[in-house]
Design a protein around this motif. Structure first.
Motif, PDB file in Angstrom:
ATOM      1  N   THR A 179       0.839  -1.183   0.000  1.00 19.50           N
ATOM      2  CA  THR A 179       0.000   0.000   0.000  1.00 19.50           C
ATOM      3  C   THR A 179       0.880   1.240   0.000  1.00 19.50           C
ATOM      4  O   THR A 179       1.946   1.260   0.620  1.00 19.50           O
ATOM      5  CB  THR A 179      -0.938   0.032   1.226  1.00 19.50           C
ATOM      6  N   ALA A 180       0.411   2.254  -0.693  1.00 20.89           N
ATOM      7  CA  ALA A 180       1.084   3.553  -0.663  1.00 20.89           C
ATOM      8  C   ALA A 180       0.543   4.348   0.525  1.00 20.89           C
ATOM      9  O   ALA A 180       0.290   5.543   0.432  1.00 20.89           O
ATOM     10  CB  ALA A 180       0.849   4.298  -1.970  1.00 20.89           C
ATOM     11  N   HIS A 181       0.369   3.643   1.668  1.00 21.05           N
ATOM     12  CA  HIS A 181      -0.194   4.210   2.895  1.00 21.05           C
ATOM     13  C   HIS A 181      -1.546   4.869   2.608  1.00 21.05           C
ATOM     14  O   HIS A 181      -1.873   5.904   3.175  1.00 21.05           O
ATOM     15  CB  HIS A 181       0.775   5.197   3.543  1.00 21.05           C
ATOM     16  N   SER A 182      -2.306   4.233   1.721  1.00 25.62           N
ATOM     17  CA  SER A 182      -3.612   4.743   1.330  1.00 25.62           C
ATOM     18  C   SER A 182      -4.523   3.572   1.004  1.00 25.62           C
ATOM     19  O   SER A 182      -4.121   2.664   0.274  1.00 25.62           O
ATOM     20  CB  SER A 182      -3.482   5.638   0.102  1.00 25.62           C
ATOM     21  N   PRO A 183      -5.764   3.575   1.522  1.00 23.25           N
ATOM     22  CA  PRO A 183      -6.695   2.500   1.150  1.00 23.25           C
ATOM     23  C   PRO A 183      -7.104   2.539  -0.311  1.00 23.25           C
ATOM     24  O   PRO A 183      -7.646   1.569  -0.835  1.00 23.25           O
ATOM     25  CB  PRO A 183      -7.903   2.752   2.072  1.00 23.25           C
ATOM     26  N   ASP A 184      -6.841   3.655  -0.992  1.00 28.54           N
ATOM     27  CA  ASP A 184      -7.205   3.781  -2.401  1.00 28.54           C
ATOM     28  C   ASP A 184      -6.142   3.246  -3.353  1.00 28.54           C
ATOM     29  O   ASP A 184      -6.414   3.065  -4.540  1.00 28.54           O
ATOM     30  CB  ASP A 184      -7.465   5.253  -2.749  1.00 28.54           C
ATOM     31  N   LEU A 185      -4.924   3.034  -2.856  1.00 31.33           N
ATOM     32  CA  LEU A 185      -3.836   2.544  -3.701  1.00 31.33           C
ATOM     33  C   LEU A 185      -3.117   1.432  -2.952  1.00 31.33           C
ATOM     34  O   LEU A 185      -2.172   1.662  -2.197  1.00 31.33           O
ATOM     35  CB  LEU A 185      -2.881   3.674  -4.064  1.00 31.33           C
ATOM     36  N   ALA A 186      -3.622   0.220  -3.119  1.00 32.19           N
ATOM     37  CA  ALA A 186      -3.106  -0.940  -2.404  1.00 32.19           C
ATOM     38  C   ALA A 186      -3.501  -2.192  -3.168  1.00 32.19           C
ATOM     39  O   ALA A 186      -4.422  -2.168  -3.993  1.00 32.19           O
ATOM     40  CB  ALA A 186      -3.661  -0.992  -0.979  1.00 32.19           C
ATOM     41  N   ALA A 187      -2.799  -3.276  -2.898  1.00 34.47           N
ATOM     42  CA  ALA A 187      -3.126  -4.548  -3.545  1.00 34.47           C
ATOM     43  C   ALA A 187      -2.610  -5.696  -2.696  1.00 34.47           C
ATOM     44  O   ALA A 187      -1.631  -5.550  -1.952  1.00 34.47           O
ATOM     45  CB  ALA A 187      -2.519  -4.624  -4.947  1.00 34.47           C
ATOM     46  N   VAL A 188      -3.284  -6.831  -2.798  1.00 35.45           N
ATOM     47  CA  VAL A 188      -2.886  -8.057  -2.109  1.00 35.45           C
ATOM     48  C   VAL A 188      -2.785  -9.161  -3.151  1.00 35.45           C
ATOM     49  O   VAL A 188      -3.681  -9.313  -3.996  1.00 35.45           O
ATOM     50  CB  VAL A 188      -3.904  -8.444  -1.016  1.00 35.45           C
ATOM     51  N   LEU A 189      -1.706  -9.927  -3.101  1.00 40.59           N
ATOM     52  CA  LEU A 189      -1.510 -11.073  -3.988  1.00 40.59           C
ATOM     53  C   LEU A 189      -1.797 -12.341  -3.197  1.00 40.59           C
ATOM     54  O   LEU A 189      -1.237 -12.545  -2.113  1.00 40.59           O
ATOM     55  CB  LEU A 189      -0.079 -11.098  -4.529  1.00 40.59           C
ATOM     56  N   ARG A 190      -2.648 -13.180  -3.736  1.00 41.94           N
ATOM     57  CA  ARG A 190      -3.126 -14.332  -2.977  1.00 41.94           C
ATOM     58  C   ARG A 190      -2.952 -15.604  -3.795  1.00 41.94           C
ATOM     59  O   ARG A 190      -3.169 -15.625  -5.012  1.00 41.94           O
ATOM     60  CB  ARG A 190      -4.595 -14.114  -2.619  1.00 41.94           C
ATOM     61  N   GLU A 191      -2.591 -16.672  -3.117  1.00 41.97           N
ATOM     62  CA  GLU A 191      -2.441 -17.979  -3.739  1.00 41.97           C
ATOM     63  C   GLU A 191      -3.760 -18.406  -4.383  1.00 41.97           C
ATOM     64  O   GLU A 191      -4.824 -18.309  -3.764  1.00 41.97           O
ATOM     65  CB  GLU A 191      -2.047 -18.981  -2.648  1.00 41.97           C
ATOM     66  N   PRO A 192      -3.751 -18.884  -5.625  1.00 37.66           N
ATOM     67  CA  PRO A 192      -5.004 -19.318  -6.247  1.00 37.66           C
ATOM     68  C   PRO A 192      -5.504 -20.609  -5.611  1.00 37.66           C
ATOM     69  O   PRO A 192      -4.712 -21.508  -5.291  1.00 37.66           O
ATOM     70  CB  PRO A 192      -4.627 -19.531  -7.711  1.00 37.66           C
ATOM     71  N   PRO A 193      -6.802 -20.756  -5.401  1.00 32.07           N
ATOM     72  CA  PRO A 193      -7.326 -21.946  -4.723  1.00 32.07           C
ATOM     73  C   PRO A 193      -7.130 -23.233  -5.504  1.00 32.07           C
ATOM     74  O   PRO A 193      -7.135 -24.325  -4.928  1.00 32.07           O
ATOM     75  CB  PRO A 193      -8.809 -21.623  -4.536  1.00 32.07           C
ATOM     76  N   GLU A 194      -6.918 -23.141  -6.814  1.00 33.74           N
ATOM     77  CA  GLU A 194      -6.774 -24.351  -7.626  1.00 33.74           C
ATOM     78  C   GLU A 194      -5.562 -25.190  -7.228  1.00 33.74           C
ATOM     79  O   GLU A 194      -5.508 -26.389  -7.552  1.00 33.74           O
ATOM     80  CB  GLU A 194      -6.638 -23.971  -9.101  1.00 33.74           C
ATOM     81  N   VAL A 195      -4.599 -24.598  -6.530  1.00 36.25           N
ATOM     82  CA  VAL A 195      -3.403 -25.367  -6.163  1.00 36.25           C
ATOM     83  C   VAL A 195      -3.743 -26.482  -5.187  1.00 36.25           C
ATOM     84  O   VAL A 195      -2.936 -27.404  -4.991  1.00 36.25           O
ATOM     85  CB  VAL A 195      -2.306 -24.460  -5.573  1.00 36.25           C
ATOM     86  N   PHE A 196      -4.909 -26.422  -4.576  1.00 35.51           N
ATOM     87  CA  PHE A 196      -5.284 -27.433  -3.586  1.00 35.51           C
ATOM     88  C   PHE A 196      -6.140 -28.553  -4.181  1.00 35.51           C
ATOM     89  O   PHE A 196      -6.678 -29.389  -3.455  1.00 35.51           O
ATOM     90  CB  PHE A 196      -6.012 -26.768  -2.419  1.00 35.51           C
ATOM     91  N   ALA A 197      -6.295 -28.560  -5.489  1.00 36.44           N
ATOM     92  CA  ALA A 197      -7.016 -29.639  -6.166  1.00 36.44           C
ATOM     93  C   ALA A 197      -6.039 -30.452  -6.991  1.00 36.44           C
ATOM     94  O   ALA A 197      -5.139 -29.910  -7.631  1.00 36.44           O
ATOM     95  CB  ALA A 197      -8.113 -29.064  -7.056  1.00 36.44           C
ATOM     96  N   ASP A 198      -6.215 -31.765  -6.974  1.00 40.00           N
ATOM     97  CA  ASP A 198      -5.387 -32.671  -7.760  1.00 40.00           C
ATOM     98  C   ASP A 198      -6.040 -32.844  -9.130  1.00 40.00           C
ATOM     99  O   ASP A 198      -6.918 -33.681  -9.320  1.00 40.00           O
ATOM    100  CB  ASP A 198      -5.263 -34.014  -7.032  1.00 40.00           C
ATOM    101  N   ALA A 199      -5.608 -32.019 -10.074  1.00 46.08           N
ATOM    102  CA  ALA A 199      -6.222 -32.056 -11.401  1.00 46.08           C
ATOM    103  C   ALA A 199      -6.045 -33.413 -12.064  1.00 46.08           C
ATOM    104  O   ALA A 199      -6.922 -33.878 -12.803  1.00 46.08           O
ATOM    105  CB  ALA A 199      -5.633 -30.945 -12.269  1.00 46.08           C
ATOM    106  N   ALA A 200      -4.917 -34.070 -11.821  1.00 47.31           N
ATOM    107  CA  ALA A 200      -4.665 -35.379 -12.435  1.00 47.31           C
ATOM    108  C   ALA A 200      -5.677 -36.416 -11.965  1.00 47.31           C
ATOM    109  O   ALA A 200      -5.982 -37.369 -12.687  1.00 47.31           O
ATOM    110  CB  ALA A 200      -3.245 -35.834 -12.126  1.00 47.31           C
ATOM    111  N   ALA A 201      -6.189 -36.232 -10.744  1.00 44.21           N
ATOM    112  CA  ALA A 201      -7.190 -37.158 -10.209  1.00 44.21           C
ATOM    113  C   ALA A 201      -8.613 -36.711 -10.533  1.00 44.21           C
ATOM    114  O   ALA A 201      -9.573 -37.328 -10.065  1.00 44.21           O
ATOM    115  CB  ALA A 201      -7.027 -37.285  -8.699  1.00 44.21           C
TER     116      ALA A 201
END
Length: 504
Positions: free
Chosen positions: A306-328
């Protein structure tokens, strides 16, 4: 009966004429259903929330009558607090029929009702636009990815009258940015000197430029809130249920952006407090999930700035798909999308899902954490045969943590203070019950009768004080309409819903 268009309905029609005239007939056809959907949500609020100008409620076999301050009387059908399908076409105010939520609230003349009236009008018009923009039946292929499932949530919040309120968004912007319209959004980047930022150590190298931090910015925010900022570069992303959170088209971390407008109830900025606590809360949640035998995964916060402002900030989050076994053959669905998932129409499937969700979330509460497990934050991992396997939880910004419960179970207390931390039992239960029970499970069931059947799964859970309260007490829900009509009161306000086992 033909109803005259409201101001917002006319504005959307005019906007469509300018940018997408081919949608005009579909929009007009969608208006009656959208009006009933919003009116049904409003009737739920009027029937159950502690609104100060409702001085009495008279229930009878034919429906419910509200006695209003000043002597008025509002009548409607028997309310179902867990219904998700529209069942209210009109309400009678002193014998006069009202079929549009905004015009009803205007006629009620309630304190602070002007802004809410405009939001209800906008919600109805935007909901009709959302429905009008869907592909014709039979031409919509099955979703393949989690973000595609997220974009199947067309009607928004299942119980909030402002389910599709998007003030400040033009018709063109709704079509360009709203997930149910399935656009690809170009996120911009704003360069801020590192010494002017609060940033976690995990902020990635690709979002740094020498001594500058590159903060991802939603294009609506760039145009309306950051007019003085120089936005450079861009990358394509798919908007998720939350609209301001997007999955990059190239893959990788999901991006939660600030969006300084009121969507549903809240202005969607990102507080400095959330950035300050992001790393500690994420690390704590990972250690807690290890106590759940693999039945709950929590998406990690990979970076926050954040640029010490609620108007200019971002959060990077792990995608939920990593917890699924696509091969299965496993896949991940947000719980809010279960209305578009055919197996969820089965009572047996809903019972299996309810059992998993109750066991896991109540165990987490017993250990010391109340999750805000509504249909947007809670996701479900499904097997190749569509059976519920385990849960994924995302967005840790508004959980509640009980130090006393953690200590009781020999768990370390994270180095946190502020609104996330409380030992108040009422606060903890409201946080979980109001999201998981009266939100996710109730909405998945779709009626009081179906919810009672699913909730019976709780009878076999380990006996705790929390479980006992769940089985016997009225269930808490956020008083969303009361909150919108109480501008001077900060924080959540609450209502109690009849326990579905008691007949709804």
């Amino acid at each position: 009966m033909h109803l005259p268009a409201s101001p917002a309905e006319e504005a959307v029609a005019a906007g469509l004429d300018a940018v997408r005239p081919a949608l005009g007939p579909s929009y007009e056809a969608a208006l009656p259903g959208a009006r009933a959907a919003v009116l049904t949500r409003l009737w739920r609020a009027l029937a159950f929330e502690p609104l100060p100008w409702v001085v009495g409620r008279e229930r009878g076999p034919g429906g419910l009558a509200l006695r209003l301050a000043g002597g008025g009387r509002l009548e409607g059908p028997p309310p179902d607090p867990y219904a998700t399908e529209p069942y209210v076409d009109e309400l009678l105010l002193d014998g006069r029929p009202h079929r549009q939520a905004a015009r009803l609230v205007a006629a009620l003349g309630v304190p602070h009702g002007e802004e809410f009236t405009a939001e209800l009008d906008g919600s109805t018009a935007s909901l009709a636009l959302s429905r009008a923009g869907q592909p014709p039946a039979g031409r919509d292929g099955a979703p393949r990815s989690t973000w595609e499932w997220e974009q199947r949530v067309v009607d928004g919040h299942p119980y909030h009258p402002n389910c599709r309120s998007r003030p400040g968004f033009s018709v063109a912007e709704q079509l360009a940015y709203a997930p149910e319209h399935r656009p690809v959004v170009e996120l911009g980047l704003v360069a801020v000197r590192a010494e002017e930022c609060l940033v976690t150590d995990g902020w990635p190298a690709e979002l740094r430029d020498g001594g500058r931090i590159l903060v991802p910015v939603h294009p609506w925010q760039a145009a309306h809130a950051l007019k003085h900022e120089r936005v450079r570069g861009s990358f394509a992303a798919h908007p998720l249920m939350a609209l301001r959170t997007l999955a990059p088209a190239a893959g990788g971390a999901h991006v939660k952006t600030a969006l300084s407008t009121r969507l549903t109830s809240s202005v969607r900025d990102i507080s400095v407090y959330s950035i300050e606590t992001a790393a500690a809360v994420s690390a704590f949640a990972q250690s807690l999930s290890e106590r759940l035998d693999g039945r709950l995964h929590v998406t990690r916060t990979l970076g926050a700035a954040t640029a010490h402002s609620p108007d200019l900030a971002a959060v990077l989050r792990e995608p939920p798909e990593v917890f699924a076994d696509a091969a299965a053959g496993e896949r991940v669905l947000p719980v809010g999308a279960l209305g578009a998932f055919p197996p969820a129409r089965s009572a047996a499937w809903r019972a299996e899902f309810a059992r998993l969700a109750l066991e896991v979330c109540l165990r987490v509460l017993e250990l010391g954490v109340a999750l805000e497990a509504h249909g947007q934050n809670l996701l479900l991992v499904l097997s190749a045969t569509d059976a519920p396997v385990r849960l994924v939880y995302r967005d840790l910004a508004d959980i509640r943590i009980s130090p006393a419960r953690l200590v009781r179970h020999g768990l370390p207390v994270p180095p946190l203070s502020g609104r996330l931390v409380t030992d108040d039992v009422t606060v903890l239960r409201r946080k979980l019950f109001g999201s998981l029970l009266t939100g996710a499970l109730g909405a998945t069931a779709g009626s009081a009768a179906a919810f009672a059947e699913a909730l019976s799964e709780a009878a076999g859970l380990p006996p705790t004080a929390d479980t006992e309260a769940l089985l016997t007490d009225p269930l808490p829900t956020k008083a969303l309409t009361l909150m919108r009509l109480s501008p001077g009161i900060q924080g959540d306000q609450w209502a109690e819903l009849p326990h579905p086992a008691a007949g709804g």
